[in-house]
Design a protein around this motif. Structure first.
Motif, PDB file in Angstrom:
ATOM      1  N   THR A  76       0.278  -1.023  -0.109  1.00  0.00           N
ATOM      2  CA  THR A  76      -0.105   0.238   0.270  1.00  0.00           C
ATOM      3  C   THR A  76       0.710   1.130   0.211  1.00  0.00           C
ATOM      4  OG1 THR A  76      -1.751  -1.124   1.146  1.00  0.00           O
ATOM      5  CG2 THR A  76      -2.048   0.938   1.855  1.00  0.00           C
ATOM      6  N   LEU A  77       1.806   0.958   1.149  1.00  0.00           N
ATOM      7  CA  LEU A  77       2.440   2.416   0.492  1.00  0.00           C
ATOM      8  C   LEU A  77       3.460   2.614  -0.807  1.00  0.00           C
ATOM      9  CD1 LEU A  77       4.732   2.075   3.873  1.00  0.00           C
ATOM     10  CD2 LEU A  77       2.821   3.445   3.419  1.00  0.00           C
ATOM     11  N   ALA A  78       3.172   1.321  -1.518  1.00  0.00           N
ATOM     12  CA  ALA A  78       4.084   1.505  -2.897  1.00  0.00           C
ATOM     13  C   ALA A  78       2.976   2.240  -3.904  1.00  0.00           C
ATOM     14  CB  ALA A  78       3.968  -0.001  -3.091  1.00  0.00           C
ATOM     15  N   VAL A  79       2.287   2.100  -3.793  1.00  0.00           N
ATOM     16  CA  VAL A  79       0.742   2.528  -4.435  1.00  0.00           C
ATOM     17  C   VAL A  79       1.251   3.810  -3.872  1.00  0.00           C
ATOM     18  CG1 VAL A  79      -1.036   2.979  -5.047  1.00  0.00           C
ATOM     19  CG2 VAL A  79      -0.126   0.717  -4.863  1.00  0.00           C
ATOM     20  N   ALA A  80       1.353   4.745  -2.446  1.00  0.00           N
ATOM     21  CA  ALA A  80       0.904   6.089  -1.561  1.00  0.00           C
ATOM     22  C   ALA A  80       1.999   7.187  -2.901  1.00  0.00           C
ATOM     23  CB  ALA A  80       0.984   5.985  -0.942  1.00  0.00           C
ATOM     24  N   ALA A  81       3.391   6.201  -2.604  1.00  0.00           N
ATOM     25  CA  ALA A  81       4.898   6.624  -2.557  1.00  0.00           C
ATOM     26  C   ALA A  81       5.340   6.759  -4.059  1.00  0.00           C
ATOM     27  CB  ALA A  81       5.547   6.169  -2.007  1.00  0.00           C
ATOM     28  N   ASN A  82       5.156   5.207  -4.868  1.00  0.00           N
ATOM     29  CA  ASN A  82       5.314   4.917  -6.364  1.00  0.00           C
ATOM     30  C   ASN A  82       4.349   5.117  -7.554  1.00  0.00           C
ATOM     31  OD1 ASN A  82       7.906   5.308  -4.862  1.00  0.00           O
ATOM     32  ND2 ASN A  82       8.256   2.985  -4.857  1.00  0.00           N
ATOM     33  N   GLY A  83       3.558   4.547  -6.975  1.00  0.00           N
ATOM     34  CA  GLY A  83       2.175   5.072  -8.080  1.00  0.00           C
ATOM     35  C   GLY A  83       1.684   5.746  -9.324  1.00  0.00           C
ATOM     36  N   THR A  84       1.904   5.244 -10.472  1.00  0.00           N
ATOM     37  CA  THR A  84       1.356   6.487 -11.107  1.00  0.00           C
ATOM     38  C   THR A  84      -0.845   6.604 -10.571  1.00  0.00           C
ATOM     39  OG1 THR A  84      -0.427   4.081 -12.338  1.00  0.00           O
ATOM     40  CG2 THR A  84       1.676   4.652 -12.512  1.00  0.00           C
ATOM     41  N   ASP A  85      -0.973   7.411 -10.866  1.00  0.00           N
ATOM     42  CA  ASP A  85      -2.134   7.986 -10.965  1.00  0.00           C
ATOM     43  C   ASP A  85      -2.943   6.574 -11.528  1.00  0.00           C
ATOM     44  OD1 ASP A  85      -1.212  10.528 -10.571  1.00  0.00           O
ATOM     45  OD2 ASP A  85      -1.645  11.837 -12.362  1.00  0.00           O
ATOM     46  N   GLU A  86      -2.719   6.177 -12.419  1.00  0.00           N
ATOM     47  CA  GLU A  86      -4.122   5.245 -12.359  1.00  0.00           C
ATOM     48  C   GLU A  86      -4.164   4.069 -11.203  1.00  0.00           C
ATOM     49  OE1 GLU A  86      -6.794   3.638 -15.381  1.00  0.00           O
ATOM     50  OE2 GLU A  86      -5.715   5.688 -15.248  1.00  0.00           O
ATOM     51  N   GLU A  87      -2.957   3.588 -10.506  1.00  0.00           N
ATOM     52  CA  GLU A  87      -3.104   2.817  -9.300  1.00  0.00           C
ATOM     53  C   GLU A  87      -3.240   3.875  -8.455  1.00  0.00           C
ATOM     54  OE1 GLU A  87       1.496   0.260 -10.582  1.00  0.00           O
ATOM     55  OE2 GLU A  87       1.379   2.413  -9.757  1.00  0.00           O
ATOM     56  N   LYS A  88      -2.992   4.788  -8.043  1.00  0.00           N
ATOM     57  CA  LYS A  88      -3.807   5.670  -6.719  1.00  0.00           C
ATOM     58  C   LYS A  88      -5.546   5.778  -6.710  1.00  0.00           C
ATOM     59  CE  LYS A  88       0.460   8.425  -6.383  1.00  0.00           C
ATOM     60  NZ  LYS A  88       1.335   9.209  -6.448  1.00  0.00           N
ATOM     61  N   LEU A  89      -5.407   5.835  -8.315  1.00  0.00           N
ATOM     62  CA  LEU A  89      -7.456   5.583  -8.285  1.00  0.00           C
ATOM     63  C   LEU A  89      -7.740   4.686  -8.481  1.00  0.00           C
ATOM     64  CD1 LEU A  89      -7.787   8.512 -11.770  1.00  0.00           C
ATOM     65  CD2 LEU A  89      -8.466   8.602  -9.786  1.00  0.00           C
ATOM     66  N   GLN A  90      -6.622   3.433  -8.038  1.00  0.00           N
ATOM     67  CA  GLN A  90      -7.470   2.176  -8.188  1.00  0.00           C
ATOM     68  C   GLN A  90      -6.740   2.049  -6.978  1.00  0.00           C
ATOM     69  OE1 GLN A  90      -4.753  -0.443 -11.179  1.00  0.00           O
ATOM     70  NE2 GLN A  90      -5.695   0.309 -12.492  1.00  0.00           N
ATOM     71  N   TRP A  91      -6.974   2.874  -5.887  1.00  0.00           N
ATOM     72  CA  TRP A  91      -6.517   2.398  -4.762  1.00  0.00           C
ATOM     73  C   TRP A  91      -7.531   2.811  -4.120  1.00  0.00           C
ATOM     74  CZ3 TRP A  91      -5.997   3.988   0.309  1.00  0.00           C
ATOM     75  CH2 TRP A  91      -6.463   3.493   1.002  1.00  0.00           C
ATOM     76  N   ALA A  92      -7.776   4.086  -4.274  1.00  0.00           N
ATOM     77  CA  ALA A  92      -9.236   5.508  -3.608  1.00  0.00           C
ATOM     78  C   ALA A  92     -10.682   4.241  -4.517  1.00  0.00           C
ATOM     79  CB  ALA A  92      -8.939   6.404  -4.294  1.00  0.00           C
ATOM     80  N   PHE A  93     -10.369   3.730  -5.073  1.00  0.00           N
ATOM     81  CA  PHE A  93     -11.209   3.054  -5.650  1.00  0.00           C
ATOM     82  C   PHE A  93     -11.917   1.889  -4.871  1.00  0.00           C
ATOM     83  CE2 PHE A  93     -14.023  -0.279  -8.102  1.00  0.00           C
ATOM     84  CZ  PHE A  93     -15.203   0.697  -8.427  1.00  0.00           C
ATOM     85  N   GLN A  94     -10.854   0.960  -4.584  1.00  0.00           N
ATOM     86  CA  GLN A  94     -11.138  -0.261  -3.694  1.00  0.00           C
ATOM     87  C   GLN A  94     -11.479   0.254  -2.870  1.00  0.00           C
ATOM     88  OE1 GLN A  94      -7.566  -2.200  -4.435  1.00  0.00           O
ATOM     89  NE2 GLN A  94      -8.070  -3.141  -6.060  1.00  0.00           N
ATOM     90  N   LEU A  95     -10.799   1.305  -2.212  1.00  0.00           N
ATOM     91  CA  LEU A  95     -11.245   1.940  -0.229  1.00  0.00           C
ATOM     92  C   LEU A  95     -13.365   2.104  -0.122  1.00  0.00           C
ATOM     93  CD1 LEU A  95     -10.244   3.312   1.805  1.00  0.00           C
ATOM     94  CD2 LEU A  95      -9.785   4.594   1.263  1.00  0.00           C
ATOM     95  N   TYR A  96     -13.096   2.739  -1.290  1.00  0.00           N
ATOM     96  CA  TYR A  96     -14.479   3.465  -1.453  1.00  0.00           C
ATOM     97  C   TYR A  96     -15.090   2.204  -1.973  1.00  0.00           C
ATOM     98  CZ  TYR A  96     -13.935   8.382  -1.413  1.00  0.00           C
ATOM     99  OH  TYR A  96     -14.131   9.229  -0.032  1.00  0.00           O
ATOM    100  N   ASP A  97     -14.972   1.052  -2.091  1.00  0.00           N
ATOM    101  CA  ASP A  97     -16.190   0.021  -2.728  1.00  0.00           C
ATOM    102  C   ASP A  97     -16.572  -0.973  -1.332  1.00  0.00           C
ATOM    103  OD1 ASP A  97     -17.394  -1.940  -3.978  1.00  0.00           O
ATOM    104  OD2 ASP A  97     -15.679  -2.733  -5.020  1.00  0.00           O
ATOM    105  N   LEU A  98     -17.144  -0.675  -0.601  1.00  0.00           N
ATOM    106  CA  LEU A  98     -17.129  -1.697   1.430  1.00  0.00           C
ATOM    107  C   LEU A  98     -17.597  -2.549   0.947  1.00  0.00           C
ATOM    108  CD1 LEU A  98     -18.852   1.934   2.981  1.00  0.00           C
ATOM    109  CD2 LEU A  98     -15.868   1.380   2.629  1.00  0.00           C
ATOM    110  N   ASP A  99     -18.306  -3.268  -0.133  1.00  0.00           N
ATOM    111  CA  ASP A  99     -18.094  -4.200  -0.237  1.00  0.00           C
ATOM    112  C   ASP A  99     -17.702  -5.172  -0.864  1.00  0.00           C
ATOM    113  OD1 ASP A  99     -19.321  -3.856  -2.115  1.00  0.00           O
ATOM    114  OD2 ASP A  99     -21.662  -4.134  -1.932  1.00  0.00           O
ATOM    115  N   GLY A 100     -16.251  -4.813  -1.336  1.00  0.00           N
ATOM    116  CA  GLY A 100     -15.369  -5.494  -1.920  1.00  0.00           C
ATOM    117  C   GLY A 100     -16.028  -5.622  -3.607  1.00  0.00           C
TER     118      GLY A 100
END
Length: 184
Positions: A89-113
């Protein structure tokens, strides 16, 4: 292979983390030493994670938001965050592309997965963020922000966003992207 006496990572683990995160061996070893100092048992529990958020946001109620973030870190769903999950998770925040960061944000908001972010999930997440910050109008503000997000992003008006819809819409609309990132 490497030394695995509990104080160092095995060489194969370091190599895999390097491939998957973009961190150097030295960075990984330093993060592991720091992780073991802070979490000598080698994992972060949900309660400990929530406690860190309570310290960061003493004027608000952060437990709900911390629980959502914890679940996003805990990729295998075993109830703890291990070092590999933490570094990924730190890698996405520190080294991730904008796309990877958006994907992580999407997963965070997708509460039921389920691969969709619903209007209700968005409202719950935004309300948790505002409560964490001590906002007394969290429910009302979450309603307003959610309405703006879904008005702009949910083109087929089904009160649900797929990851592809979400990423494409945020790229098309910097204002909504900023609004959504501001909610994270």
């Amino acid at each position: 292979m490497g030394n695995n006496n509990g104080s160092e990572l095995p060489d194969d683990t370091v190599a895999e983390l390097r491939r998957n995160t973009g961190f150097t061996s030295g960075e990984i070893h330093q993060m592991y030493r720091d992780f073991k100092v802070d979490f000598p048992e080698g994992v972060i529990t949900r309660d400990r994670f929530a406690g860190m958020y309570r310290k960061l946001f003493p004027d608000g109620c952060s437990d709900t938001f911390a629980g959502y973030v914890f679940s996003a870190y805990d990729k295998d769903g075993n109830g703890v965050i291990d070092f590999d999950e933490f570094v990924a998770t730190l890698a996405v925040a520190a080294n991730g592309t904008d796309e990877e960061k958006l994907q992580w944000a999407f997963q965070l908001y997708d509460l039921d997965g389920d691969g969709e972010v619903t209007r209700d999930e968005t409202k719950e997440m935004i309300m948790a963020i505002h409560r964490m910050k001590g906002n007394k109008n969290a429910r009302n503000d979450a309603e307003i922000i959610t309405a703006k997000i879904f008005h702009s992003l949910d083109k087929n008006r089904d009160d649900s966003l797929s990851q592809a819809e979400f990423v494409a819409a945020v790229h098309r609309s910097p204002d909504i992207g900023n609004l959504f990132r501001g909610a994270i």
